[in-house]
Design a protein around this motif. Structure first.
Motif, PDB file in Angstrom:
ATOM      1  N   VAL A 124       0.843  -1.197   0.000  1.00  0.00           N
ATOM      2  CA  VAL A 124       0.000   0.000   0.000  1.00  0.00           C
ATOM      3  C   VAL A 124       0.879   1.248   0.000  1.00  0.00           C
ATOM      4  O   VAL A 124       1.784   1.371   0.832  1.00  0.00           O
ATOM      5  CB  VAL A 124      -0.943   0.036   1.221  1.00  0.00           C
ATOM      6  CG1 VAL A 124      -1.738   1.343   1.245  1.00  0.00           C
ATOM      7  CG2 VAL A 124      -1.898  -1.156   1.200  1.00  0.00           C
ATOM      8  N   THR A 125       0.617   2.150  -0.934  1.00  0.00           N
ATOM      9  CA  THR A 125       1.323   3.429  -0.979  1.00  0.00           C
ATOM     10  C   THR A 125       0.296   4.556  -1.047  1.00  0.00           C
ATOM     11  O   THR A 125      -0.859   4.336  -1.412  1.00  0.00           O
ATOM     12  CB  THR A 125       2.252   3.529  -2.198  1.00  0.00           C
ATOM     13  OG1 THR A 125       1.476   3.372  -3.402  1.00  0.00           O
ATOM     14  CG2 THR A 125       3.337   2.462  -2.153  1.00  0.00           C
ATOM     15  N   VAL A 126       0.711   5.760  -0.681  1.00  0.00           N
ATOM     16  CA  VAL A 126      -0.165   6.921  -0.734  1.00  0.00           C
ATOM     17  C   VAL A 126       0.485   7.992  -1.584  1.00  0.00           C
ATOM     18  O   VAL A 126       1.700   8.204  -1.520  1.00  0.00           O
ATOM     19  CB  VAL A 126      -0.479   7.462   0.687  1.00  0.00           C
ATOM     20  CG1 VAL A 126       0.778   7.899   1.406  1.00  0.00           C
ATOM     21  CG2 VAL A 126      -1.497   8.583   0.633  1.00  0.00           C
ATOM     22  N   GLU A 127      -0.313   8.627  -2.421  1.00  0.00           N
ATOM     23  CA  GLU A 127       0.141   9.768  -3.223  1.00  0.00           C
ATOM     24  C   GLU A 127      -0.709  10.975  -2.852  1.00  0.00           C
ATOM     25  O   GLU A 127      -1.933  10.890  -2.815  1.00  0.00           O
ATOM     26  CB  GLU A 127       0.010   9.490  -4.722  1.00  0.00           C
ATOM     27  CG  GLU A 127       1.028   8.496  -5.257  1.00  0.00           C
ATOM     28  CD  GLU A 127       1.236   8.662  -6.760  1.00  0.00           C
ATOM     29  OE1 GLU A 127       1.162   9.817  -7.250  1.00  0.00           O
ATOM     30  OE2 GLU A 127       1.441   7.636  -7.438  1.00  0.00           O
ATOM     31  N   MET A 128      -0.028  12.108  -2.564  1.00  0.00           N
ATOM     32  CA  MET A 128      -0.751  13.340  -2.302  1.00  0.00           C
ATOM     33  C   MET A 128      -1.211  13.880  -3.648  1.00  0.00           C
ATOM     34  O   MET A 128      -0.501  14.629  -4.314  1.00  0.00           O
ATOM     35  CB  MET A 128       0.132  14.339  -1.571  1.00  0.00           C
ATOM     36  CG  MET A 128       0.776  13.768  -0.307  1.00  0.00           C
ATOM     37  SD  MET A 128      -0.405  12.975   0.807  1.00  0.00           S
ATOM     38  CE  MET A 128      -1.352  14.404   1.311  1.00  0.00           C
ATOM     39  N   ALA A 129      -2.387  13.430  -4.064  1.00  0.00           N
ATOM     40  CA  ALA A 129      -2.872  13.720  -5.413  1.00  0.00           C
ATOM     41  C   ALA A 129      -4.383  13.811  -5.413  1.00  0.00           C
ATOM     42  O   ALA A 129      -5.064  13.291  -4.523  1.00  0.00           O
ATOM     43  CB  ALA A 129      -2.397  12.638  -6.388  1.00  0.00           C
ATOM     44  N   ARG A 130      -4.897  14.473  -6.433  1.00  0.00           N
ATOM     45  CA  ARG A 130      -6.343  14.672  -6.590  1.00  0.00           C
ATOM     46  C   ARG A 130      -6.797  14.026  -7.891  1.00  0.00           C
ATOM     47  O   ARG A 130      -6.192  14.239  -8.944  1.00  0.00           O
ATOM     48  CB  ARG A 130      -6.661  16.164  -6.590  1.00  0.00           C
ATOM     49  CG  ARG A 130      -8.140  16.501  -6.720  1.00  0.00           C
ATOM     50  CD  ARG A 130      -8.388  17.978  -6.490  1.00  0.00           C
ATOM     51  NE  ARG A 130      -8.223  18.327  -5.065  1.00  0.00           N
ATOM     52  CZ  ARG A 130      -7.201  19.008  -4.581  1.00  0.00           C
ATOM     53  NH1 ARG A 130      -6.239  19.431  -5.393  1.00  0.00           N
ATOM     54  NH2 ARG A 130      -7.121  19.275  -3.289  1.00  0.00           N
ATOM     55  N   ALA A 131      -7.867  13.215  -7.819  1.00  0.00           N
ATOM     56  CA  ALA A 131      -8.420  12.586  -9.021  1.00  0.00           C
ATOM     57  C   ALA A 131      -9.270  13.601  -9.775  1.00  0.00           C
ATOM     58  O   ALA A 131     -10.035  14.357  -9.182  1.00  0.00           O
ATOM     59  CB  ALA A 131      -9.254  11.379  -8.639  1.00  0.00           C
ATOM     60  N   HIS A 132      -9.147  13.614 -11.103  1.00  0.00           N
ATOM     61  CA  HIS A 132      -9.910  14.537 -11.947  1.00  0.00           C
ATOM     62  C   HIS A 132     -10.873  13.831 -12.886  1.00  0.00           C
ATOM     63  O   HIS A 132     -11.692  14.492 -13.541  1.00  0.00           O
ATOM     64  CB  HIS A 132      -8.954  15.403 -12.768  1.00  0.00           C
ATOM     65  CG  HIS A 132      -8.111  16.326 -11.937  1.00  0.00           C
ATOM     66  ND1 HIS A 132      -8.584  17.523 -11.456  1.00  0.00           N
ATOM     67  CD2 HIS A 132      -6.844  16.200 -11.479  1.00  0.00           C
ATOM     68  CE1 HIS A 132      -7.633  18.129 -10.745  1.00  0.00           C
ATOM     69  NE2 HIS A 132      -6.571  17.346 -10.740  1.00  0.00           N
ATOM     70  N   GLY A 133     -10.811  12.540 -12.961  1.00  0.00           N
ATOM     71  CA  GLY A 133     -11.711  11.824 -13.848  1.00  0.00           C
ATOM     72  C   GLY A 133     -11.272  10.381 -14.021  1.00  0.00           C
ATOM     73  O   GLY A 133     -10.210   9.962 -13.538  1.00  0.00           O
ATOM     74  N   LEU A 134     -12.138   9.609 -14.684  1.00  0.00           N
ATOM     75  CA  LEU A 134     -11.876   8.202 -14.902  1.00  0.00           C
ATOM     76  C   LEU A 134     -11.314   7.967 -16.296  1.00  0.00           C
ATOM     77  O   LEU A 134     -11.644   8.680 -17.249  1.00  0.00           O
ATOM     78  CB  LEU A 134     -13.169   7.398 -14.747  1.00  0.00           C
ATOM     79  CG  LEU A 134     -13.889   7.505 -13.402  1.00  0.00           C
ATOM     80  CD1 LEU A 134     -15.236   6.766 -13.472  1.00  0.00           C
ATOM     81  CD2 LEU A 134     -13.038   6.946 -12.268  1.00  0.00           C
ATOM     82  N   LEU A 135     -10.483   6.966 -16.423  1.00  0.00           N
ATOM     83  CA  LEU A 135     -10.047   6.457 -17.717  1.00  0.00           C
ATOM     84  C   LEU A 135     -10.916   5.254 -18.042  1.00  0.00           C
ATOM     85  O   LEU A 135     -11.007   4.326 -17.239  1.00  0.00           O
ATOM     86  CB  LEU A 135      -8.575   6.046 -17.668  1.00  0.00           C
ATOM     87  CG  LEU A 135      -7.563   7.100 -17.215  1.00  0.00           C
ATOM     88  CD1 LEU A 135      -6.168   6.474 -17.104  1.00  0.00           C
ATOM     89  CD2 LEU A 135      -7.546   8.277 -18.188  1.00  0.00           C
ATOM     90  N   LEU A 136     -11.580   5.275 -19.172  1.00  0.00           N
ATOM     91  CA  LEU A 136     -12.460   4.174 -19.544  1.00  0.00           C
ATOM     92  C   LEU A 136     -12.043   3.576 -20.876  1.00  0.00           C
ATOM     93  O   LEU A 136     -11.609   4.290 -21.789  1.00  0.00           O
ATOM     94  CB  LEU A 136     -13.914   4.642 -19.633  1.00  0.00           C
ATOM     95  CG  LEU A 136     -14.591   4.923 -18.288  1.00  0.00           C
ATOM     96  CD1 LEU A 136     -14.702   6.413 -18.038  1.00  0.00           C
ATOM     97  CD2 LEU A 136     -15.960   4.261 -18.227  1.00  0.00           C
ATOM     98  N   SER A 137     -12.185   2.261 -20.962  1.00  0.00           N
ATOM     99  CA  SER A 137     -12.001   1.532 -22.210  1.00  0.00           C
ATOM    100  C   SER A 137     -13.241   0.685 -22.424  1.00  0.00           C
ATOM    101  O   SER A 137     -13.461  -0.299 -21.702  1.00  0.00           O
ATOM    102  CB  SER A 137     -10.754   0.642 -22.158  1.00  0.00           C
ATOM    103  OG  SER A 137      -9.586   1.412 -22.152  1.00  0.00           O
TER     104      SER A 137
END
Length: 440
Positions: A124-137
C-alpha cells in the motif's frame, strides 16, 4: 489483480485499501486533502465532533486489524462493556447489555491508528494527489486522471492505470458527473432533509463517573420524540483523560458555540452529563457542525455500470450522525467489498455483488435513522410504505426496551448494527413486547 486505486484517504478509503491489499499486488491511495500541522488528515470538517464506533464497528475493526483494540487502549482509549455503556430514553436508563462492547476514543485517534496499520502494509502506498476523472475503455474503468495537490490548474493531468478503482471521495464525490460525462447513467440519489446541528466540547476528566465510558440520551415515545422535552446528548471517555460531550438539536434548537449555553443545556440532560457540567473544566472550545440532509445512492438498481469501479463510504450513503452509524457503516462496507472479491468475481466486471451486499447494510442504517428523523415534525419524508403502523410498533418496542432486558438486547443489537431493523418486527420480539406492556 496488479493494481487498485482508492480515490480518497478517508476512514472508508483506508478500510477499502486494507481489503484490497489482500487481492492486489499494489494499492495506491490518492489523498487530496493533505496533512494538517497536527499530523492529522485534513478534510472531514466534522472530524473533531464526537463519533461513535458501534459494537459491530468495533468487531469489524478488530477483524481487519487484529490487536488494534489493545493498541487503542494502550494509547488512552477506553473500552465500554455492560453497565459502563448507559443509554437513556426520555431520561430513563435502559437495562444493560452485558456482551456489547464499544471503544471510547475520538475519531482522529482511531483514524490515525487505522492509517498507521494500513501504511505498514508492504503493498500500500499513498500519493498526495487529486483525481480529476476516470479512464475508460469500452465498458470498464482502466484507471484515473490525477494531479498533485500542489499542481497549478493549468498543469497536465497524469494517468494511472488500474484493474479496480474505488471512489472514497465522500458526500462531495464527483463520480456521478464523471459517469454522465462518459455516457453512463448516474445512481439515483435519495434525500431526507433533517436540518440538525451538533456541538462537541472536551472536558478534563477526573474521578467522576468512574464506571461510565459512554452515556447517550435521546427523546422517545413518552415525550413524542421532542427535543425540548428531553435534551439529547452524549458523553464518551476518550484518550488524553478527557470527556468528549456532544449536544444535538434540530432547526432552531441547534446548539451554538457559546460555552455557557453549552453548560446550561448539559444541566438539562441526564445525570452523567449534568455531573460533568458541574464538576469538570472545559478543555478547548465548543465546535459546531450542521448536517442538512441524509443521502443515499442506489447503485444496485442501475441496469448498466462500468466494470472495474466500486463506491464506498459517504459516497454511497451518509445518514444523520446523531445515530453514530458512519464509522461502523465504513467497516461493514469494507467487509462487503471483501466478500465480493472472495466470491471469485472479476474486479474488471461490474460489481453487482458488492452493491447488493452494501445495499443491505445501507438499508439497515437508513431504516433506523429515518424512523427517528420522521418522528420530528419538520421532517416531511420520504415516508416508507406503512409508516404509521411501523411507527406505532416501533414505539411499543422502545417502551418495552426500557424495562425488559431481552427486548432491549434485540433493540440494542439493531442500534449497534449487529441485526437488521426487521428483527424488531419478528413474532418473537412482538410477542415479548406485548407481554411486557401488558404487565406494565
Amino acid at each position: 489483480m496488479r493494481r487498485a486505486i482508492v480515490m480518497g484517504g478517508s476512514f472508508a478509503g483506508l478500510l477499502a485499501a486494507r481489503v484490497l491489499a489482500d487481492h492486489a499486488e499494489e494499492v495506491v491511495i490518492l489523498e487530496p486533502d493533505g496533512v494538517a500541522p497536527d499530523g492529522l488528515r485534513r478534510g472531514a470538517p466534522h472530524r473533531h465532533q464526537l463519533h461513535a464506533l458501534l459494537s459491530m464497528g468495533h468487531t469489524q475493526l478488530e477483524r481487519w486489524f487484529p490487536g488494534i483494540s489493545e493498541e487503542l487502549l494502550l494509547g488512552g482509549a477506553h473500552l465500554g462493556t455492560g453497565a459502563a455503556v448507559r443509554y437513556y430514553v426520555d431520561g430513563v436508563l435502559k437495562p444493560r447489555v452485558p456482551n456489547s462492547s464499544m471503544i471510547g476514543a475520538t475519531r482522529p485517534f482511531i483514524e490515525e491508528h487505522v492509517r498507521r496499520r494500513v501504511f505498514q502494509l508492504g503493498n500500500v502506498t499513498v500519493e498526495m494527489a487529486r483525481a480529476h476523472g476516470l479512464l475508460l475503455s469500452g465498458s470498464r474503468v482502466r484507471g484515473v486522471r490525477m494531479s498533485g495537490v500542489e499542481a497549478p490548474a493549468s498543469a497536465a493531468h497524469r494517468e494511472l492505470e488500474a484493474e479496480l478503482v474505488v471512489d472514497a471521495m465522500g458526500r462531495a464525490s464527483r463520480l456521478n458527473a464523471w459517469l454522465l460525462g462518459n455516457g453512463w447513467s448516474p445512481a439515483p440519489l435519495e434525500r431526507m432533509k433533517v436540518d440538525i446541528g451538533y456541538a462537541t466540547a472536551y472536558f478534563q476528566r477526573g474521578d467522576e463517573l468512574p464506571d461510565t465510558v459512554i452515556a447517550h440520551a435521546s427523546p422517545g415515545p413518552a415525550t413524542g420524540y421532542q427535543q425540548m422535552l428531553s435534551e439529547p446528548g452524549a458523553l464518551v471517555a476518550v484518550e488524553g483523560n478527557r470527556w468528549s460531550v456532544v449536544l444535538v438539536g434540530y432547526q432552531d434548537h441547534r446548539p451554538g458555540s457559546d460555552p455557557e449555553e453549552f453548560l446550561r443545556r448539559m444541566r438539562r440532560c441526564v445525570a452523567p452529563l449534568r455531573e460533568v457540567a458541574e464538576q469538570c473544566e472545559f478543555d478547548g472550545d465548543v465546535e459546531t457542525f450542521r448536517f442538512r440532509e441524509s443521502q443515499r445512492r442506489d447503485f444496485a438498481c442501475l441496469k448498466h455500470f462500468p466494470g472495474g469501479l466500486v463506491v464506498v463510504g459517504d459516497a454511497v450513503a451518509s445518514v444523520n450522525p446523531i445515530y453514530g452509524q458512519g464509522l461502523t457503516l465504513a467497516t461493514l462496507g469494507a467487509s462487503s467489498l471483501s466478500a465480493h472479491l472472495r466470491s471469485g468475481a472479476s474486479p474488471q466486471s461490474p460489481a453487482w455483488g458488492y452493491f447488493r451486499r452494501v445495499g443491505v447494510v445501507v438499508d439497515a442504517a437508513w431504516r433506523l435513522s429515518a424512523m427517528g428523523d420522521l418522528a420530528q415534525p419538520h421532517v416531511t419524508g420520504p415516508y416508507p410504505p406503512g409508516y404509521r403502523l411501523i411507527r406505532w410498533v416501533s414505539d411499543r418496542v422502545v417502551e418495552a426496551s426500557l424495562t425488559d432486558p431481552a427486548v432491549n438486547k434485540r433493540f440494542m443489537d439493531v442500534v449497534n448494527m449487529r441485526e437488521h431493523p426487521r428483527v424488531l418486527t419478528s413474532p418473537q420480539v412482538l410477542l415479548r413486547t406485548a407481554r411486557v406492556l401488558a404487565k406494565g
